[in-house]
Design an enzyme around this catalytic site. Sequence first.
Site, PDB file in Angstrom:
ATOM      1  N   ASP A  43       0.802  -1.221   0.000  1.00  0.00           N
ATOM      2  CA  ASP A  43       0.000   0.000   0.000  1.00  0.00           C
ATOM      3  C   ASP A  43       0.834   1.270   0.000  1.00  0.00           C
ATOM      4  O   ASP A  43       0.291   2.375   0.036  1.00  0.00           O
ATOM      5  CB  ASP A  43      -0.936   0.007   1.215  1.00  0.00           C
ATOM      6  CG  ASP A  43      -0.183  -0.071   2.541  1.00  0.00           C
ATOM      7  OD1 ASP A  43       0.800  -0.831   2.618  1.00  0.00           O
ATOM      8  OD2 ASP A  43      -0.585   0.616   3.494  1.00  0.00           O
ATOM      9  N   ASP A  52       9.737   5.100  -2.214  1.00  0.00           N
ATOM     10  CA  ASP A  52       9.940   3.740  -1.726  1.00  0.00           C
ATOM     11  C   ASP A  52      10.096   2.729  -2.855  1.00  0.00           C
ATOM     12  O   ASP A  52      10.316   1.542  -2.600  1.00  0.00           O
ATOM     13  CB  ASP A  52       8.766   3.309  -0.842  1.00  0.00           C
ATOM     14  CG  ASP A  52       8.983   3.648   0.621  1.00  0.00           C
ATOM     15  OD1 ASP A  52      10.025   4.264   0.929  1.00  0.00           O
ATOM     16  OD2 ASP A  52       8.125   3.304   1.449  1.00  0.00           O
ATOM     17  N   TYR A 178      -1.381   3.269  14.141  1.00  0.00           N
ATOM     18  CA  TYR A 178      -0.158   4.011  14.436  1.00  0.00           C
ATOM     19  C   TYR A 178      -0.504   5.226  15.287  1.00  0.00           C
ATOM     20  O   TYR A 178      -1.174   6.153  14.793  1.00  0.00           O
ATOM     21  CB  TYR A 178       0.520   4.477  13.141  1.00  0.00           C
ATOM     22  CG  TYR A 178       0.882   3.360  12.197  1.00  0.00           C
ATOM     23  CD1 TYR A 178       1.545   2.219  12.649  1.00  0.00           C
ATOM     24  CD2 TYR A 178       0.566   3.446  10.848  1.00  0.00           C
ATOM     25  CE1 TYR A 178       1.883   1.195  11.779  1.00  0.00           C
ATOM     26  CE2 TYR A 178       0.908   2.424   9.967  1.00  0.00           C
ATOM     27  CZ  TYR A 178       1.559   1.307  10.443  1.00  0.00           C
ATOM     28  OH  TYR A 178       1.892   0.291   9.579  1.00  0.00           O
ATOM     29  N   LYS A 209      -1.924  -4.432  12.939  1.00  0.00           N
ATOM     30  CA  LYS A 209      -0.530  -4.189  12.573  1.00  0.00           C
ATOM     31  C   LYS A 209      -0.025  -2.987  13.362  1.00  0.00           C
ATOM     32  O   LYS A 209      -0.597  -1.888  13.280  1.00  0.00           O
ATOM     33  CB  LYS A 209      -0.413  -3.912  11.073  1.00  0.00           C
ATOM     34  CG  LYS A 209       0.980  -3.522  10.606  1.00  0.00           C
ATOM     35  CD  LYS A 209       0.960  -3.098   9.137  1.00  0.00           C
ATOM     36  CE  LYS A 209       2.339  -2.639   8.679  1.00  0.00           C
ATOM     37  NZ  LYS A 209       2.328  -2.117   7.293  1.00  0.00           N
ATOM     38  N   VAL A 210       1.032  -3.191  14.143  1.00  0.00           N
ATOM     39  CA  VAL A 210       1.612  -2.110  14.936  1.00  0.00           C
ATOM     40  C   VAL A 210       3.105  -2.025  14.668  1.00  0.00           C
ATOM     41  O   VAL A 210       3.718  -2.985  14.195  1.00  0.00           O
ATOM     42  CB  VAL A 210       1.385  -2.320  16.453  1.00  0.00           C
ATOM     43  CG1 VAL A 210      -0.099  -2.328  16.793  1.00  0.00           C
ATOM     44  CG2 VAL A 210       2.065  -3.594  16.946  1.00  0.00           C
TER      45      VAL A 210
END
Length: 312
Positions: A43, A52, A178, A209-210
């Site tokens: 993503d 990136d 986040y 997801k962390v």
Amino acid sequence: MPTITREQVKVPVDVMPEAREEYIENYMKATRGTGRLMLFACDQKIEHMNKDFYGEGIDIADADPEHLFQIGSQGACGVVAGQRGLIARYAADYPEINYLVKMNSKTNLVKTSQDDPYSAQLHDLDAVLAMREAGVNIVGLGYTLYLGSEYESTMMAEAGQLIAQAHAQGLLVVLWIYPRGKAVTAEKDPDVIAGAAGVALCLGADFVKVNPPVATEDKSSAENLAIAAKAAGRTGLVCAGGSTVDAETFLTQLHDQIHIGGACGNATGRNIHQRSLDEAVRLTKAISAITLADYTVEEALKIFNGEEDFTL
């Protein structure tokens, strides 16, 4: 390889009876029948834009978006996560991939010093369900939530509603959480990361997801992660992969996150896709060997170095 049966899948009660088998099937697909998640995060073309995917230290293959799908097809992944439009453009050529549609995204152009982060939902669930009905192998949805932002209440409401709607349709949901904004002074503070994991549970996410928490005087990062894994309860906790590092460092961190930190998987992007296709595929296999099959770091490195193979 550790395995679970269909009967061992804990189905949330907000999954409608007629969607129960669909949910179980999607859970087994996403976790490759292990209960653990190897998520290939694709993503960043919105989140981090082109820096990136092109530049110093990044293999030239990454400049082509199809590189992501080639890795997902040839590698060993549980799910490939990306925005609906990205998946729509390539899924017909890669129907075998398990897709997770990222429902919101924002660029990194507006900095926190200018405004607290807010990532609005890009489309409604019907647009995703239409793709699923058209034959795209969609097993779940993803949503990013910035706790601590002045807009957190809006994102929490969107995420909560999305999870309820997705579960009713038999889809999994992974929350990216986040802590970020002017009110957040330490984004990777162990207590804050554990709090984020608990929020994901209360919103009903299947996985969260962390970022891995920082080490403290008395605990390593993985030991602090164990607190967050407990806070997540029946929501599976997975760690973000972060910036690209050498394979041994990455695999060692992953092994510790699972076996010390209690994580039930990983969500990795740049560490995979910034490499050549051959190297990226080998790394997905090494990651999956640790995540899904409890390989040691040494055994996984043999897979990454091409000395052994690993298949799901």
